[in-house]
Design an enzyme around this catalytic site. Structure first.
Site, PDB file in Angstrom:
ATOM      1  N   GLU A 119      33.423-106.139   8.267  1.00 16.40           N
ATOM      2  CA  GLU A 119      33.648-104.881   8.171  1.00 16.40           C
ATOM      3  C   GLU A 119      33.651-103.845   9.875  1.00 16.40           C
ATOM      4  O   GLU A 119      32.305-104.703  10.178  1.00 16.40           O
ATOM      5  CB  GLU A 119      31.556-104.611   7.019  1.00 16.40           C
ATOM      6  N   GLU A 143      21.472 -97.360   3.345  1.00 16.26           N
ATOM      7  CA  GLU A 143      22.802 -98.385   2.552  1.00 16.26           C
ATOM      8  C   GLU A 143      22.823 -98.924   1.435  1.00 16.26           C
ATOM      9  O   GLU A 143      23.891 -99.262   1.234  1.00 16.26           O
ATOM     10  CB  GLU A 143      23.664 -97.502   3.801  1.00 16.26           C
ATOM     11  N   LYS A 185      19.354 -99.412  17.278  1.00 13.92           N
ATOM     12  CA  LYS A 185      20.053 -99.036  17.588  1.00 13.92           C
ATOM     13  C   LYS A 185      20.008 -97.485  18.917  1.00 13.92           C
ATOM     14  O   LYS A 185      19.145 -97.012  19.139  1.00 13.92           O
ATOM     15  CB  LYS A 185      21.390 -97.978  16.530  1.00 13.92           C
ATOM     16  N   ASP A 230      23.777 -93.233  14.790  1.00 13.28           N
ATOM     17  CA  ASP A 230      24.986 -94.553  14.111  1.00 13.28           C
ATOM     18  C   ASP A 230      25.616 -94.194  15.252  1.00 13.28           C
ATOM     19  O   ASP A 230      26.944 -94.070  15.031  1.00 13.28           O
ATOM     20  CB  ASP A 230      25.702 -94.088  13.385  1.00 13.28           C
ATOM     21  N   GLU A 264      33.768 -98.748  16.810  1.00 15.93           N
ATOM     22  CA  GLU A 264      34.150 -97.955  14.897  1.00 15.93           C
ATOM     23  C   GLU A 264      34.086 -96.216  15.489  1.00 15.93           C
ATOM     24  O   GLU A 264      35.154 -96.004  14.911  1.00 15.93           O
ATOM     25  CB  GLU A 264      32.915 -98.131  14.155  1.00 15.93           C
ATOM     26  N   GLU A 303      36.031 -89.736  25.120  1.00 18.17           N
ATOM     27  CA  GLU A 303      34.309 -88.243  24.463  1.00 18.17           C
ATOM     28  C   GLU A 303      35.494 -86.814  24.523  1.00 18.17           C
ATOM     29  O   GLU A 303      34.933 -85.877  23.646  1.00 18.17           O
ATOM     30  CB  GLU A 303      33.473 -88.074  25.741  1.00 18.17           C
TER      31      GLU A 303
HETATM   32  C1  GCV Z   1      26.909-103.119   8.736  1.00 15.12           C
HETATM   33  C2  GCV Z   1      27.110 -97.870   9.595  1.00 15.12           C
HETATM   34  C3  GCV Z   1      28.485 -98.821  10.183  1.00 15.12           C
HETATM   35  C4  GCV Z   1      28.615 -99.268   8.480  1.00 15.12           C
HETATM   36  C5  GCV Z   1      27.364-100.447   9.019  1.00 15.12           C
HETATM   37  C6  GCV Z   1      26.364 -99.712   9.050  1.00 15.12           C
HETATM   38  C7  GCV Z   1      24.969-100.506   9.588  1.00 15.12           C
HETATM   39  O1  GCV Z   1      27.040 -96.970   9.700  1.00 15.12           O
HETATM   40  O2  GCV Z   1      29.141 -97.164   9.154  1.00 15.12           O
HETATM   41  O3  GCV Z   1      29.577-100.112   8.173  1.00 15.12           O
HETATM   42  O4  GCV Z   1      26.729-101.281   7.986  1.00 15.12           O
HETATM   43  O5  GCV Z   1      26.246 -98.636  10.758  1.00 15.12           O
HETATM   44  O6  GCV Z   1      24.804-100.790  11.395  1.00 15.12           O
HETATM   45  O7  GCV Z   1      23.966-101.410   9.668  1.00 15.12           O
END
Ligand code: GCV
Length: 657
Positions: free
Chosen positions: A150, A276, A350, A355, A383, A489
């Site tokens: 992922e 999620e 985080k 995110d 990401e 950025e």
């Molecule tokens: C593993 C974001 C990412 C997801 C990830 C999530 C997380 O939403 O897009 O892919 O899931 O963060 O950190 O749990």
């Protein structure tokens, strides 16, 4: 298929040490690991390894690695520290543990040529954080939407292929060596979104997990599993996974005992709960302290740690509802639980409140839980920062986060006991897709060990180890990477606005991609202005989660730093920034400048043709072409969108569509 790239530990990186006479004392598994390294290096480069206490006939060593059992050294150097003394052209590295000696060994590798020569020094190195971990978001079975890894941009998984753990795990051993060389000491080997097959790693998959752990063990890296909170029901056939139910507690105790029987140095669990779609304690009317302590008590008798993620928010919001603010969520869920977590729980937060966007303020939660062990979670996998198709060196971002003075007394680094990164590695021959993304993996480990390091100096270490000391190569790679985060950025989302990306895949521009979705709303642009009002006075009140002076700084339009202005305030396009430019002109200028900077990167990379390995050059060339295409698309879509919204032309009259 290219052969596997040696990353920052090619044979040449060990040559300076391999040419010398090196003594190694002590015993134990890690000392044997060092001995193997030294034996190989000295055999390849003409030096000599001498083991054990000195004998008359032995040559005088240039470098000595010595294990000390002295109580003073134990107190001074701790579990992972080491002392480096250079005196009259002899270098001695002393550690009280094998872990410390291993770190000292790699320190000497980083010193490069003639490490025993130079000024006399006596310095102790100790890690700033005891927990330095990489999380893999790898699935055992390739997920229909997310694939094998992922948010992975480097091919498949190092651990899994075709629905099971790989038979040949030798590459995991190579990976472990790389991680150990930068001080990483824990790895979670499966995705925090724990699907059906992956949840069974905890039960019938254990022998395979043990095989993976065996690859990490010689480097003293502890393996963790991400577990599904609902396992007692899904795997154990219980009627509930309620954390307060005695049968559930017993189930987790038994599960943990089985794991430790198979893997005595198992690190513990990682949990994404109530997030999620993952199950969690809310489903049973319990809170996250109840949930985390349930698992913590199961692993505590074995010395295990539970990393419990604070990434908990409502992803089924109504975009019409202006009162919900995803940025508030982690603090709202966790701050009130401070003091209720067991000692072996680490709440993993985080770096920013949303995110992993290219720019976010640091999460206020770091300052709100003084009685809880915390870890900061960084995203090494790119990401939202170019998916390893764009060259983006994240060391400067992480340095800023870790050193951010969140409270009058402490930086973020000073408020946490761990640093966790989401790994950017896969089975790609270059490990990380873009060969330059290896620098992020390297910098992650180095900054987790010592956040005060200068990210540019860390990059220099990586360049010399990886490419050798050709100054032209060094200058070009610095020229590309030093400012690359700011360049990224500049051509993507401006001034702290995030999520202008294509929904789902998160690559490439889509200004309104998330604006009307249940995941949160991010720019609120209309014909008059842009930005999210998160003030206490008129907005969502998020600024109130910060301690002073940040609460007042972010609340005030006049004081809020430009780079996060639109994260905190909704302003007219004509609002004049501290830089003296209007917001709309900043958007245009930064996007044009960003693409110009990428064009220069492309030209700089071309100048390396023939100076670096051809496969690395070719892979980079392909990535830079894509970066230029994508940056141009970002520029044109973002500029056009805001020109059409605002009707305000670019003062320089450049092309906007
Ligand atoms: C593993 C974001 C990412 C997801 C990830 C999530 C997380 O939403 O897009 O892919 O899931 O963060 O950190 O749990």
């Amino acid at each position: 298929m290219s052969p596997i790239h040696p990353a920052w530990l090619p044979q040449t990186a060990l040559a300076p040490l391999g040419r010398l006479v090196v003594r190694l004392t002590g015993d134990g598994a890690l000392v044997e690991t060092i001995a193997t390294e030294l034996r190989r290096a000295t055999a390849a480069h003409g030096g000599r390894l001498v083991r054990g206490t000195p004998r008359g006939a032995d040559p005088e060593p240039d470098v000595t690695f010595t294990s000390s059992t002295a109580a003073g050294d134990r107190a001074d150097l701790g579990a992972e520290g080491f002392r480096v003394v250079r005196h009259r052209e002899r270098l001695t590295v002393t550690a009280a543990t094998g872990d410390g000696l291993l770190q000292g060994f790699f320190h000497v590798v980083r010193l490069g040529h003639d490490p025993h020569r130079g000024e006399d020094v006596a310095v102790v190195h100790r890690p700033a954080h005891p927990l330095r971990m990489l999380d893999h978001w790898d699935n055992v079975e390739s997920h229909p939407v997310m694939g094998q890894v992922e948010r992975g941009y480097a091919g498949g998984s190092l651990f899994y292929a075709d629905g099971s753990v790989r038979e040949d795990l030798s590459r995991v051993g190579e990976y472990a060596r790389l991680l150990a060389s930068v001080g990483v000491n824990r790895v979670a080997i499966n995705n925090v979104n724990v699907h059906r097959t992956e949840s069974r790693l905890l039960t019938d998959g254990l022998p395979d997990v043990a095989r993976i752990a065996a690859q990490f063990r010689p480097w003293r890296i502890r393996v963790h599993l991400s577990v599904n909170f609902n396992s007692p029901v899904a795997l154990g056939g219980l009627a509930t996974s309620d954390p307060l139910a005695p049968a559930v507690q017993q189930w987790w105790r038994d599960a943990a005992a089985r794991v430790y029987q198979e893997i005595p140095d198992f690190g513990g669990f990682v949990v994404k709960a109530d997030s999620e779609g993952q199950p969690g304690p809310f489903g049973y009317g319990r809170d996250h302290a109840d949930g985390a302590n349930l698992l913590a008590r199961a692993v505590a008798p074995h010395g295990g740690v539970v990393f419990w993620r604070a990434f908990v928010y409502n992803h089924t919001q109504d975009w019409r509802d202006r009162s919900t603010d995803r940025a508030r969520a982690a603090y709202d869920h966790f701050a009130g639980l401070d003091g209720r977590f067991d000692d072996n729980v680490v709440v993993q937060v985080k770096n920013g409140p949303i995110d992993f966007q290219p720019r976010e303020p640091v999460s206020p939660l770091f300052a709100a839980m003084p009685r809880t062990s915390l870890a900061v979670e960084l995203q090494v996998t790119q990401e939202y920062t170019g998916q390893q198709r764009h060259a983006v060196y994240l060391g400067p971002q992480w340095g800023e986060v870790l050193q951010f003075p969140l409270t009058p007394r402490a930086s973020v680094s000073g408020l946490v006991s761990g640093v966790v990164g989401v790994s950017n590695v896969g089975d790609d021959p270059f490990w990380t897709g873009h060969p330059l993304a290896q620098a992020n993996l390297y910098a992650f480990g180095r900054l987790a060990w010592e956040p005060a390091l200068d990210p540019t100096a860390v990059l220099q270490e990586w360049i010399v180890l990886t490419f050798g000391d050709d100054p032209q190569v060094g200058a070009v790679v610095h020229g590309i990477l030093d400012e690359s985060w700011l360049v990224y950025e500049s051509y993507t989302a401006p001034l702290g606005v995030g999520f202008m990306v294509r929904p789902g895949g998160h690559y490439g521009p889509d200004v309104d991609g998330y604006e009307y979705t249940p995941w949160g709303t991010y720019h609120f642009a209309d014909r008059d202005g842009i930005g999210v009002d998160r003030t206490m006075a008129t907005g969502t009140g998020y600024t109130g989660q910060y301690p002073e002076p940040w609460r007042s700084t972010y609340e005030s339009l006049a004081d809020c730093p430009d780079e996060v202005l639109l994260f905190f305030h909704h302003v007219p396009y004509g609002h004049v920034l501290r830089s003296g430019k209007t917001v709309i002109q900043h958007i245009y200028d930064s996007h044009f400048a960003g693409v110009e900077a990428v064009a220069k990167m492309v030209a700089a990379w071309e100048s390396l043709s023939g100076r670096i390995d051809q496969p690395v050059f070719e892979r980079g060339r392909e990535r830079f072409a894509e970066q230029l295409r994508s940056a141009t698309e970002w520029r044109d879509q973002v500029n056009t969108y805001f020109f059409r919204k605002s009707g305000i032309p670019d003062s320089a009259g450049r092309t906007i569509f």
